[in-house]
Design a protein around this motif. Structure first.
Motif, PDB file in Angstrom:
ATOM      1  N   ASP A 145       0.846  -1.201   0.000  1.00  0.00           N
ATOM      2  CA  ASP A 145       0.000   0.000   0.000  1.00  0.00           C
ATOM      3  C   ASP A 145       0.882   1.252   0.000  1.00  0.00           C
ATOM      4  O   ASP A 145       1.862   1.318   0.741  1.00  0.00           O
ATOM      5  N   ALA A 146       0.505   2.237  -0.794  1.00  0.00           N
ATOM      6  CA  ALA A 146       1.098   3.565  -0.646  1.00  0.00           C
ATOM      7  C   ALA A 146       0.147   4.367   0.226  1.00  0.00           C
ATOM      8  O   ALA A 146      -1.077   4.346   0.003  1.00  0.00           O
ATOM      9  N   ILE A 147       0.698   5.035   1.240  1.00  0.00           N
ATOM     10  CA  ILE A 147      -0.169   5.773   2.168  1.00  0.00           C
ATOM     11  C   ILE A 147       0.386   7.187   2.376  1.00  0.00           C
ATOM     12  O   ILE A 147       1.585   7.419   2.226  1.00  0.00           O
ATOM     13  N   LEU A 148      -0.500   8.108   2.746  1.00  0.00           N
ATOM     14  CA  LEU A 148      -0.107   9.492   3.015  1.00  0.00           C
ATOM     15  C   LEU A 148      -0.364   9.800   4.495  1.00  0.00           C
ATOM     16  O   LEU A 148      -1.448   9.518   5.014  1.00  0.00           O
ATOM     17  N   VAL A 149       0.653  10.351   5.170  1.00  0.00           N
ATOM     18  CA  VAL A 149       0.525  10.707   6.591  1.00  0.00           C
ATOM     19  C   VAL A 149       0.918  12.175   6.747  1.00  0.00           C
ATOM     20  O   VAL A 149       2.080  12.542   6.516  1.00  0.00           O
ATOM     21  N   HIS A 150      -0.027  13.019   7.141  1.00  0.00           N
ATOM     22  CA  HIS A 150       0.292  14.432   7.384  1.00  0.00           C
ATOM     23  C   HIS A 150       0.893  14.597   8.782  1.00  0.00           C
ATOM     24  O   HIS A 150       0.663  13.782   9.668  1.00  0.00           O
ATOM     25  N   ALA A 151       1.644  15.691   8.959  1.00  0.00           N
ATOM     26  CA  ALA A 151       2.343  15.964  10.236  1.00  0.00           C
ATOM     27  C   ALA A 151       3.155  14.743  10.652  1.00  0.00           C
ATOM     28  O   ALA A 151       3.094  14.277  11.793  1.00  0.00           O
ATOM     29  N   ALA A 169       4.055  -0.955   4.007  1.00  0.00           N
ATOM     30  CA  ALA A 169       3.536   0.161   3.205  1.00  0.00           C
ATOM     31  C   ALA A 169       4.671   1.061   2.726  1.00  0.00           C
ATOM     32  O   ALA A 169       5.733   1.130   3.349  1.00  0.00           O
ATOM     33  N   THR A 170       4.431   1.748   1.626  1.00  0.00           N
ATOM     34  CA  THR A 170       5.291   2.854   1.199  1.00  0.00           C
ATOM     35  C   THR A 170       4.690   4.114   1.801  1.00  0.00           C
ATOM     36  O   THR A 170       3.543   4.474   1.495  1.00  0.00           O
ATOM     37  N   VAL A 171       5.447   4.751   2.694  1.00  0.00           N
ATOM     38  CA  VAL A 171       4.887   5.853   3.477  1.00  0.00           C
ATOM     39  C   VAL A 171       5.350   7.204   2.917  1.00  0.00           C
ATOM     40  O   VAL A 171       6.546   7.458   2.803  1.00  0.00           O
ATOM     41  N   ILE A 172       4.371   8.030   2.576  1.00  0.00           N
ATOM     42  CA  ILE A 172       4.647   9.400   2.133  1.00  0.00           C
ATOM     43  C   ILE A 172       4.204  10.327   3.261  1.00  0.00           C
ATOM     44  O   ILE A 172       3.032  10.322   3.648  1.00  0.00           O
ATOM     45  N   GLY A 173       5.145  11.070   3.835  1.00  0.00           N
ATOM     46  CA  GLY A 173       4.823  11.942   4.959  1.00  0.00           C
ATOM     47  C   GLY A 173       4.909  13.401   4.557  1.00  0.00           C
ATOM     48  O   GLY A 173       5.684  13.768   3.665  1.00  0.00           O
ATOM     49  N   THR A 174       4.103  14.247   5.207  1.00  0.00           N
ATOM     50  CA  THR A 174       4.233  15.695   5.006  1.00  0.00           C
ATOM     51  C   THR A 174       4.735  16.319   6.305  1.00  0.00           C
ATOM     52  O   THR A 174       4.385  15.865   7.398  1.00  0.00           O
ATOM     53  N   ILE A 207       5.156  10.359  -7.100  1.00  0.00           N
ATOM     54  CA  ILE A 207       5.783   9.264  -6.337  1.00  0.00           C
ATOM     55  C   ILE A 207       5.101   7.927  -6.635  1.00  0.00           C
ATOM     56  O   ILE A 207       5.748   6.881  -6.708  1.00  0.00           O
ATOM     57  N   THR A 208       3.783   7.972  -6.843  1.00  0.00           N
ATOM     58  CA  THR A 208       3.021   6.724  -7.029  1.00  0.00           C
ATOM     59  C   THR A 208       2.736   6.435  -8.506  1.00  0.00           C
ATOM     60  O   THR A 208       1.823   5.650  -8.816  1.00  0.00           O
ATOM     61  N   SER A 231      -5.177  13.277  -3.315  1.00  0.00           N
ATOM     62  CA  SER A 231      -4.049  12.328  -3.356  1.00  0.00           C
ATOM     63  C   SER A 231      -4.511  10.876  -3.399  1.00  0.00           C
ATOM     64  O   SER A 231      -3.690   9.975  -3.583  1.00  0.00           O
ATOM     65  N   LEU A 232      -5.810  10.643  -3.192  1.00  0.00           N
ATOM     66  CA  LEU A 232      -6.297   9.257  -3.058  1.00  0.00           C
ATOM     67  C   LEU A 232      -6.524   8.594  -4.408  1.00  0.00           C
ATOM     68  O   LEU A 232      -6.890   9.239  -5.387  1.00  0.00           O
ATOM     69  N   HIS A 233      -6.335   7.288  -4.446  1.00  0.00           N
ATOM     70  CA  HIS A 233      -6.695   6.568  -5.668  1.00  0.00           C
ATOM     71  C   HIS A 233      -8.163   6.152  -5.587  1.00  0.00           C
ATOM     72  O   HIS A 233      -8.841   6.387  -4.576  1.00  0.00           O
ATOM     73  N   ARG A 234      -8.657   5.587  -6.659  1.00  0.00           N
ATOM     74  CA  ARG A 234     -10.074   5.228  -6.726  1.00  0.00           C
ATOM     75  C   ARG A 234     -10.462   4.372  -5.517  1.00  0.00           C
ATOM     76  O   ARG A 234      -9.738   3.455  -5.142  1.00  0.00           O
ATOM     77  N   ARG A 235     -11.566   4.683  -4.907  1.00  0.00           N
ATOM     78  CA  ARG A 235     -12.105   3.992  -3.729  1.00  0.00           C
ATOM     79  C   ARG A 235     -11.158   4.048  -2.530  1.00  0.00           C
ATOM     80  O   ARG A 235     -11.155   3.167  -1.669  1.00  0.00           O
ATOM     81  N   GLY A 236     -10.296   5.076  -2.499  1.00  0.00           N
ATOM     82  CA  GLY A 236      -9.379   5.261  -1.373  1.00  0.00           C
ATOM     83  C   GLY A 236     -10.113   5.755  -0.129  1.00  0.00           C
ATOM     84  O   GLY A 236     -11.271   6.181  -0.183  1.00  0.00           O
ATOM     85  N   MET A 237      -9.389   5.707   0.996  1.00  0.00           N
ATOM     86  CA  MET A 237      -9.984   6.040   2.298  1.00  0.00           C
ATOM     87  C   MET A 237      -9.393   7.333   2.848  1.00  0.00           C
ATOM     88  O   MET A 237      -8.186   7.428   3.067  1.00  0.00           O
TER      89      MET A 237
END
Ligand SMILES: NC(=O)c1ccc[n+]([C@@H]2O[C@H](COP(=O)([O-])OP(=O)(O)OC[C@H]3O[C@@H](n4cnc5c(N)ncnc54)[C@H](OP(=O)(O)O)[C@@H]3O)[C@@H](O)[C@H]2O)c1
Length: 328
Positions: A145-151, A169-174, A207-208, A231-237
């Motif tokens: 899974d590629a995921i996005l984590v803010h802060a 997971a592949t973690v993308i952080g801001t 990135i993705t 940033s979400l892909h189809r049917r993302g959460m």
């Protein structure tokens, strides 16, 4: 015998850090089902700021703070879970943890294993159980899974990123600064975006390879809403679990449809550790990832209880990294 009085933070109204007063108050007696815990370390959390400034209303006068670790020094009638002398920690209140001691219901506390230091527990319980339910129960993060984590360099952020990366997971952080980017990279982030300067959704797409992420964990709120949805892909959460920059404004359901049949949830820890069984399971899962080394707990800064106003200013002012402790 404990001292008859103790130092504790008190508020008689909502407001800025100036409403936080250090008072000398009677040491509370535990009622039926309650234990009194003598604090060794106190956890500071962003929710304390929402409660202090009135976004999450309290009834005044009140104490503040939901999380601490220490030793049981008195038990009320009918307490079976703990005995005097036990090392315990709690992370879901009631408000009043900013004090030398506090009374909590036995069902809200967990026993600390011998290898978990009080400081680690106070730095990790609320933030780490949040990470647990976010990666294991709100959305099941899995290999690939590629995921996005803010802060990502914040208290919850550092734990969440490491935990998700350990699940594959592949973690993308801001983050808000270069220094925080460095810290995030060494705590589970595969990619870091400086969200004040860069176009988050565009970076995520790059990135993705155009795909987008499976889940966006957003604790920043108003400022990052659009970046998360885009940033979400189809049917993302879309998981909106905090409001550090302000509450998320009302959202049209059609925005979720246009984004690719997205899901949205607004969870809170307290609904995921509502029973003693859920609380123990979440805490045990956290202790296991700390013990295994998958998750390192970063105590970025410690303030004396008397410096509680400065501690709040630092957390609200984006000046902290990782977890923040108050020393009783
Ligand atoms: N729903 C739940 O169950 C749950 C449980 C625990 C925590 N939370 C939420 O998770 C978040 C993190 O909590 P935490 O205690 O670990 O705090 P934290 O992440 O250590 O601190 C908040 C961070 O948010 C970022 N931020 C971005 N815009 C901001 C702004 N306008 N004002 C202040 N901060 C801003 C800052 O990082 P940068 O400088 O890198 O931008 C700041 O360091 C909070 O929103 C909290 O309410 C939710």
């Amino acid at each position: 015998m404990p001292d008859a009085t103790m130092r504790a933070v008190r508020l008689d109204r909502a407001g800025g850090p100036e409403v936080l007063e250090i008072a000398t108050v009677p040491v509370p007696e535990p009622g039926p089902g309650q234990v009194r815990i003598r604090h060794h370390a106190i956890g500071l959390n962003f929710i304390d700021i929402y409660q202090r400034d009135g976004l999450y209303p309290l009834t005044y006068p009140t104490g503040l703070g939901l999380e601490a670790a220490g030793v049981v020094e008195a038990v009320g009638e009918g307490v079976t879970r703990f005995a005097v002398g036990d090392r315990i920690a709690y992370a879901n209140g009631p408000p009043g943890a900013y004090a030398e001691a506090h009374v909590v219901h036995q069902d809200r506390a967990v026993r600390l294993p011998g290898d978990i230091a009080f400081e680690t527990a106070a730095a990790a319980m609320l933030k780490g159980m949040t990470a647990e339910y976010l990666v294991q129960r709100v959305f099941h993060v899995k290999q690939g899974d590629a995921i996005l984590v803010h802060a990502a360099a914040g208290g919850v952020g550092l734990i969440l990123c490491q935990w998700a990366q350990s699940l594959g997971a592949t973690v993308i952080g801001t983050v808000g600064s270069e220094a925080k980017a460095e810290l995030a990279r060494s705590h589970g982030c595969d990619h870091v975006i400086l969200y004040d300067r860069e176009d988050v959704a565009a970076q995520v797409r790059e990135i993705t390879a155009g795909e987008g992420v499976a889940v966006a964990y957003d604790s920043v709120g108003a400022a990052t809403l659009e970046a998360s949805l885009s940033s979400l892909h189809r049917r993302g959460m879309f998981v909106t679990y905090g409001n550090a920059s302000g509450p998320v404004p009302p959202l049209e359901p059609l925005r979720l449809s246009r984004g690719g049949s997205l899901f949205m949830t607004r969870p809170t820890l307290f609904d995921y550790v509502a029973t003693p069984e859920e609380l123990d399971a979440s805490a045990q899962a956290l202790f296991a990832v700390i013990r295994s080394g998958q998750v390192k707990i970063e105590i970025g800064q410690t303030f004396a209880l008397d410096q509680v106003r400065q501690a709040h200013e630092a957390l609200a002012g984006r000046k902290t990294v990782g977890s923040t402790l108050l020393a009783p």
